[in-house]
Enzyme design. Structure first.
Site, PDB file in Angstrom:
ATOM      1  N   ARG A  42     -13.577 -21.713  32.861  1.00  0.00           N
ATOM      2  CA  ARG A  42     -12.320 -21.104  32.443  1.00  0.00           C
ATOM      3  C   ARG A  42     -11.507 -22.136  31.666  1.00  0.00           C
ATOM      4  O   ARG A  42     -11.140 -23.170  32.205  1.00  0.00           O
ATOM      5  CB  ARG A  42     -11.538 -20.608  33.665  1.00  0.00           C
ATOM      6  CG  ARG A  42     -10.214 -19.968  33.287  1.00  0.00           C
ATOM      7  CD  ARG A  42      -9.705 -19.000  34.324  1.00  0.00           C
ATOM      8  NE  ARG A  42      -9.256 -19.633  35.546  1.00  0.00           N
ATOM      9  CZ  ARG A  42      -8.863 -18.960  36.632  1.00  0.00           C
ATOM     10  NH1 ARG A  42      -8.904 -17.646  36.637  1.00  0.00           N
ATOM     11  NH2 ARG A  42      -8.459 -19.601  37.707  1.00  0.00           N
ATOM     12  N   SER A 111     -12.519  -8.279  36.649  1.00  0.00           N
ATOM     13  CA  SER A 111     -11.495  -8.404  37.691  1.00  0.00           C
ATOM     14  C   SER A 111     -10.893  -7.025  37.967  1.00  0.00           C
ATOM     15  O   SER A 111     -10.481  -6.336  37.028  1.00  0.00           O
ATOM     16  CB  SER A 111     -10.379  -9.346  37.244  1.00  0.00           C
ATOM     17  OG  SER A 111     -10.868 -10.650  37.055  1.00  0.00           O
ATOM     18  N   LYS A 140      -2.682 -18.395  40.004  1.00  0.00           N
ATOM     19  CA  LYS A 140      -2.173 -17.261  39.218  1.00  0.00           C
ATOM     20  C   LYS A 140      -0.945 -16.719  39.936  1.00  0.00           C
ATOM     21  O   LYS A 140      -1.047 -15.882  40.828  1.00  0.00           O
ATOM     22  CB  LYS A 140      -3.247 -16.176  39.063  1.00  0.00           C
ATOM     23  CG  LYS A 140      -4.447 -16.604  38.248  1.00  0.00           C
ATOM     24  CD  LYS A 140      -5.334 -15.442  37.876  1.00  0.00           C
ATOM     25  CE  LYS A 140      -4.848 -14.770  36.620  1.00  0.00           C
ATOM     26  NZ  LYS A 140      -5.831 -13.793  36.076  1.00  0.00           N
TER      27      LYS A 140
END
Length: 213
Positions: A42, A111, A140
């Protein structure tokens, strides 16, 4: 490429926030030595050229350990580096569009946060699902925490592998027992650890116990 649920057991999601004493490559290899069963690269801020070079390096490392390698969000990079998989969120390209771009050989992870989103992802060709956040997470801050009942409902509604993500660490992983998830996706619990290899050994063992419980 079909996604095997055994690859969801300890799913390592990189985050260069903890790069320092070790490079991201070294951290990833430590995670693989410790028993990570999947790696997702990521990168939100790297330029395309640097991202691709890094993806080629870490993808080759994952092949050495016979572990699937996913790219987060960036379909172009996933195609160019011949990743095993691409993972997209609800705000990214839909799975059926991704499939048209990547062909039939690449796994697609999506997701999801509800049964409806899960069923839609499966209908559009997802090979695996990331469900969360299952606990509050600093990675997050905008992620809503899902009840474990919702996680259980999602797992019961689909017939593809499901990995839980969000705020998971050694102290709470066993709370996911009985939800039906096939493993855990971890960011800071792995890459923020002082001894990544040792931490992964413990996390892998706990994940195996959680899945069986």
């Amino acid at each position: 490429m079909k996604c095997d649920k055994k690859h969801m057991l300890l799913y390592a999601v990189t985050d260069r926030a903890w790069v320092g004493r070790q490079s991201l490559y070294e951290q990833t290899e430590a995670a693989l030595k410790g028993g990570a069963t999947c790696v997702q690269l990521r990168e939100k801020d790297l330029g395309e050229e640097e991202f691709l070079a890094e993806a080629m390096e870490i993808g080759a490392l994952c092949r050495q350990y016979n572990v699937p390698f996913f790219i987060n969000d960036n379909v172009d990079i996933a195609v160019k580096c011949k990743a095993d998989g691409i993972h997209v969120g609800q705000d990214d390209m839909a799975a059926d569009q991704v499939r048209r771009r990547v062909g039939n050989d690449m796994m697609i992870g999506v997701s999801v946060h509800s049964v409806e989103e899960a069923l839609e992802a499966v209908k559009n060709g997802a090979d695996c699902l990331g469900v969360g956040a299952v606990f509050s997470t600093s990675t997050k801050t905008d992620a809503d925490v899902l009840s474990h009942d919702v996680v259980r409902d999602i797992c019961q509604a689909v017939d593809i592998p499901v990995v839980a993500i969000g705020g998971i660490n050694k102290s709470n992983i066993m709370q996911l027992s009985g939800t039906g998830v096939d493993g855990v996706a971890l960011v800071s619990a792995i890459f923020g650890a002082e001894d990544i290899e040792g931490e992964c050994r413990q996390l892998r063992k706990l994940s195996e116990e959680m899945v069986k419980a």
